[in-house]
Design a protein around this motif. Structure first.
Motif, PDB file in Angstrom:
ATOM      1  N   PRO A   1       4.305 -13.179   1.466  1.00 22.19           N
ATOM      2  CA  PRO A   1       5.208 -12.659   0.443  1.00 22.19           C
ATOM      3  C   PRO A   1       4.556 -12.636  -0.925  1.00 22.19           C
ATOM      4  O   PRO A   1       3.782 -13.520  -1.257  1.00 22.19           O
ATOM      5  CB  PRO A   1       6.367 -13.644   0.441  1.00 22.19           C
ATOM      6  CG  PRO A   1       6.307 -14.335   1.745  1.00 22.19           C
ATOM      7  CD  PRO A   1       4.864 -14.354   2.135  1.00 22.19           C
ATOM      8  N   GLY A   2       4.845 -11.595  -1.677  1.00 23.21           N
ATOM      9  CA  GLY A   2       4.349 -11.530  -3.033  1.00 23.21           C
ATOM     10  C   GLY A   2       2.936 -10.986  -3.100  1.00 23.21           C
ATOM     11  O   GLY A   2       2.429 -10.688  -4.173  1.00 23.21           O
ATOM     12  N   CYS A   3       2.289 -10.819  -1.956  1.00 21.37           N
ATOM     13  CA  CYS A   3       0.933 -10.280  -1.957  1.00 21.37           C
ATOM     14  C   CYS A   3       1.057  -8.766  -2.040  1.00 21.37           C
ATOM     15  O   CYS A   3       1.728  -8.148  -1.221  1.00 21.37           O
ATOM     16  CB  CYS A   3       0.223 -10.696  -0.678  1.00 21.37           C
ATOM     17  SG  CYS A   3      -1.420 -10.038  -0.598  1.00 21.37           S
ATOM     18  N   ARG A   4       0.414  -8.174  -3.042  1.00 19.25           N
ATOM     19  CA  ARG A   4       0.631  -6.744  -3.281  1.00 19.25           C
ATOM     20  C   ARG A   4      -0.231  -5.858  -2.399  1.00 19.25           C
ATOM     21  O   ARG A   4      -0.839  -4.927  -2.874  1.00 19.25           O
ATOM     22  CB  ARG A   4       0.284  -6.399  -4.748  1.00 19.25           C
ATOM     23  CG  ARG A   4       1.110  -7.070  -5.792  1.00 19.25           C
ATOM     24  CD  ARG A   4       2.580  -6.790  -5.801  1.00 19.25           C
ATOM     25  NE  ARG A   4       3.012  -5.413  -5.681  1.00 19.25           N
ATOM     26  CZ  ARG A   4       4.247  -5.064  -5.311  1.00 19.25           C
ATOM     27  NH1 ARG A   4       5.130  -5.987  -4.994  1.00 19.25           N
ATOM     28  NH2 ARG A   4       4.586  -3.803  -5.248  1.00 19.25           N
ATOM     29  N   HIS A   5      -0.318  -6.168  -1.126  1.00 15.99           N
ATOM     30  CA  HIS A   5      -1.163  -5.308  -0.302  1.00 15.99           C
ATOM     31  C   HIS A   5      -0.440  -4.120   0.255  1.00 15.99           C
ATOM     32  O   HIS A   5       0.715  -4.212   0.599  1.00 15.99           O
ATOM     33  CB  HIS A   5      -1.791  -6.086   0.847  1.00 15.99           C
ATOM     34  CG  HIS A   5      -3.104  -6.599   0.425  1.00 15.99           C
ATOM     35  ND1 HIS A   5      -4.191  -5.782   0.319  1.00 15.99           N
ATOM     36  CD2 HIS A   5      -3.477  -7.804  -0.011  1.00 15.99           C
ATOM     37  CE1 HIS A   5      -5.186  -6.481  -0.143  1.00 15.99           C
ATOM     38  NE2 HIS A   5      -4.784  -7.718  -0.362  1.00 15.99           N
ATOM     39  N   ASP A   6      -1.148  -3.027   0.340  1.00 14.22           N
ATOM     40  CA  ASP A   6      -0.599  -1.859   1.006  1.00 14.22           C
ATOM     41  C   ASP A   6      -0.958  -2.038   2.459  1.00 14.22           C
ATOM     42  O   ASP A   6      -2.120  -2.176   2.795  1.00 14.22           O
ATOM     43  CB  ASP A   6      -1.247  -0.595   0.471  1.00 14.22           C
ATOM     44  CG  ASP A   6      -0.907  -0.409  -0.996  1.00 14.22           C
ATOM     45  OD1 ASP A   6       0.286  -0.447  -1.317  1.00 14.22           O
ATOM     46  OD2 ASP A   6      -1.832  -0.247  -1.800  1.00 14.22           O
ATOM     47  N   CYS A   7       0.051  -2.079   3.302  1.00  9.34           N
ATOM     48  CA  CYS A   7      -0.222  -2.337   4.699  1.00  9.34           C
ATOM     49  C   CYS A   7      -0.402  -1.072   5.487  1.00  9.34           C
ATOM     50  O   CYS A   7       0.197  -0.046   5.182  1.00  9.34           O
ATOM     51  CB  CYS A   7       0.933  -3.091   5.325  1.00  9.34           C
ATOM     52  SG  CYS A   7       0.723  -4.832   5.119  1.00  9.34           S
ATOM     53  N   ILE A   8      -1.197  -1.205   6.495  1.00 12.10           N
ATOM     54  CA  ILE A   8      -1.301  -0.152   7.494  1.00 12.10           C
ATOM     55  C   ILE A   8      -0.635  -0.751   8.725  1.00 12.10           C
ATOM     56  O   ILE A   8      -1.030  -1.821   9.186  1.00 12.10           O
ATOM     57  CB  ILE A   8      -2.770   0.180   7.773  1.00 12.10           C
ATOM     58  CG1 ILE A   8      -3.419   0.693   6.491  1.00 12.10           C
ATOM     59  CG2 ILE A   8      -2.878   1.196   8.904  1.00 12.10           C
ATOM     60  CD1 ILE A   8      -4.925   0.715   6.542  1.00 12.10           C
ATOM     61  N   PHE A   9       0.416  -0.103   9.204  1.00  6.81           N
ATOM     62  CA  PHE A   9       1.093  -0.595  10.391  1.00  6.81           C
ATOM     63  C   PHE A   9       0.551   0.090  11.627  1.00  6.81           C
ATOM     64  O   PHE A   9       0.409   1.310  11.646  1.00  6.81           O
ATOM     65  CB  PHE A   9       2.596  -0.290  10.329  1.00  6.81           C
ATOM     66  CG  PHE A   9       3.359  -1.263   9.499  1.00  6.81           C
ATOM     67  CD1 PHE A   9       3.474  -2.578   9.902  1.00  6.81           C
ATOM     68  CD2 PHE A   9       3.969  -0.867   8.329  1.00  6.81           C
ATOM     69  CE1 PHE A   9       4.194  -3.492   9.142  1.00  6.81           C
ATOM     70  CE2 PHE A   9       4.689  -1.765   7.564  1.00  6.81           C
ATOM     71  CZ  PHE A   9       4.793  -3.081   7.972  1.00  6.81           C
ATOM     72  N   LEU A  10       0.248  -0.697  12.642  1.00  9.22           N
ATOM     73  CA  LEU A  10      -0.139  -0.147  13.936  1.00  9.22           C
ATOM     74  C   LEU A  10       1.071  -0.420  14.829  1.00  9.22           C
ATOM     75  O   LEU A  10       1.426  -1.577  15.053  1.00  9.22           O
ATOM     76  CB  LEU A  10      -1.376  -0.870  14.466  1.00  9.22           C
ATOM     77  CG  LEU A  10      -2.553  -0.955  13.486  1.00  9.22           C
ATOM     78  CD1 LEU A  10      -3.667  -1.813  14.057  1.00  9.22           C
ATOM     79  CD2 LEU A  10      -3.068   0.426  13.142  1.00  9.22           C
ATOM     80  N   ILE A  11       1.726   0.644  15.282  1.00  7.34           N
ATOM     81  CA  ILE A  11       2.974   0.487  16.024  1.00  7.34           C
ATOM     82  C   ILE A  11       2.792   0.948  17.462  1.00  7.34           C
ATOM     83  O   ILE A  11       2.315   2.058  17.701  1.00  7.34           O
ATOM     84  CB  ILE A  11       4.093   1.319  15.360  1.00  7.34           C
ATOM     85  CG1 ILE A  11       4.228   0.880  13.896  1.00  7.34           C
ATOM     86  CG2 ILE A  11       5.417   1.140  16.103  1.00  7.34           C
ATOM     87  CD1 ILE A  11       4.893   1.908  13.032  1.00  7.34           C
ATOM     88  N   CYS A  12       3.161   0.066  18.392  1.00  8.30           N
ATOM     89  CA  CYS A  12       2.999   0.406  19.803  1.00  8.30           C
ATOM     90  C   CYS A  12       4.191   1.230  20.293  1.00  8.30           C
ATOM     91  O   CYS A  12       5.337   0.812  20.153  1.00  8.30           O
ATOM     92  CB  CYS A  12       2.856  -0.863  20.639  1.00  8.30           C
ATOM     93  SG  CYS A  12       2.696  -0.489  22.401  1.00  8.30           S
ATOM     94  N   ASP A  13       3.902   2.399  20.850  1.00  5.80           N
ATOM     95  CA  ASP A  13       4.959   3.273  21.367  1.00  5.80           C
ATOM     96  C   ASP A  13       5.600   2.690  22.613  1.00  5.80           C
ATOM     97  O   ASP A  13       6.697   3.069  22.992  1.00  5.80           O
ATOM     98  CB  ASP A  13       4.388   4.648  21.737  1.00  5.80           C
ATOM     99  CG  ASP A  13       4.097   5.479  20.502  1.00  5.80           C
ATOM    100  OD1 ASP A  13       4.815   5.311  19.496  1.00  5.80           O
ATOM    101  OD2 ASP A  13       3.156   6.283  20.532  1.00  5.80           O
ATOM    102  N   SER A  14       4.887   1.774  23.263  1.00  2.00           N
ATOM    103  CA  SER A  14       5.399   1.229  24.505  1.00  2.00           C
ATOM    104  C   SER A  14       6.319   0.023  24.269  1.00  2.00           C
ATOM    105  O   SER A  14       7.461   0.031  24.692  1.00  2.00           O
ATOM    106  CB  SER A  14       4.227   0.873  25.400  1.00  2.00           C
ATOM    107  OG  SER A  14       4.678   0.363  26.617  1.00  2.00           O
ATOM    108  N   CYS A  15       5.836  -1.013  23.560  1.00  2.00           N
ATOM    109  CA  CYS A  15       6.669  -2.217  23.380  1.00  2.00           C
ATOM    110  C   CYS A  15       7.324  -2.296  22.002  1.00  2.00           C
ATOM    111  O   CYS A  15       8.178  -3.138  21.770  1.00  2.00           O
ATOM    112  CB  CYS A  15       5.843  -3.476  23.634  1.00  2.00           C
ATOM    113  SG  CYS A  15       4.586  -3.786  22.370  1.00  2.00           S
TER     114      CYS A  15
END
Length: 159
Positions: free
Chosen positions: A99-113
């Motif tokens: 929390p509070g860390c100003r990072h821009d995240c890249i989300f890797l999202i699994c289509d299966s689970c």
């Protein structure tokens, strides 16, 4: 976990709630019981949750109906103060483990689970910010979502 991403202190459980509380108070907001419950409900899930999922969990926790609307407002506040991130393509939220860390995240999202793993790669997000700046944009926050099949699900398919 290999690759070119740095690891910050990933918080869990009580520790994570404490970090979230400090970050929210540092942003000049109050850490109310309701906000604490919403954060706890979000943090205990291992995949992105909708406002309705969270409202249901909080209702169970409190033993009384909590409207998805009020949860939605709190989740919005969490996104603004960087306590949670919104997975746009799933219209769902995930607790920020730092929390509070100003990072821009890249989300890797699994289509299966449906699990979302986040990955901080500043080279990628910095390049996006630069591209947006040169197009005249301000207040840029990249939202990057990559969909595919995670390693665990891929393993399962190859059995």
């Amino acid at each position: 976990m290999s690759g070119h991403h740095h690891h910050h202190d990933e918080h869990h459980g009580e520790d994570l709630a404490g970090a979230a509380q400090s970050a929210l108070q540092a942003a000049g907001e109050q850490w109310t019981e309701m906000r604490a419950d919403v954060f706890a409900a979000l943090a205990q899930r291992d995949k992105p949750a909708s406002a309705y999922d969270v409202a249901e969990d909080v209702s169970k926790l409190r033993g009384k109906r909590v409207a998805a609307n009020s949860v939605y407002r709190i989740l919005d506040l969490f996104v603004r103060t960087n306590l949670a991130r919104r997975v746009e393509s799933a219209n769902a939220y995930v607790a920020n483990s730092h929390p509070g860390c100003r990072h821009d995240c890249i989300f890797l999202i699994c289509d299966s689970c449906g699990r979302a793993v986040h990955n901080d790669d500043d080279r990628l997000t910095d390049a996006l910010v630069e591209a947006a700046k040169s197009a005249g944009f301000a207040d840029i926050r990249p939202v990057v979502e990559v969909r595919g099949i995670c390693a665990d699900c891929k393993e399962g398919e190859n059995q």
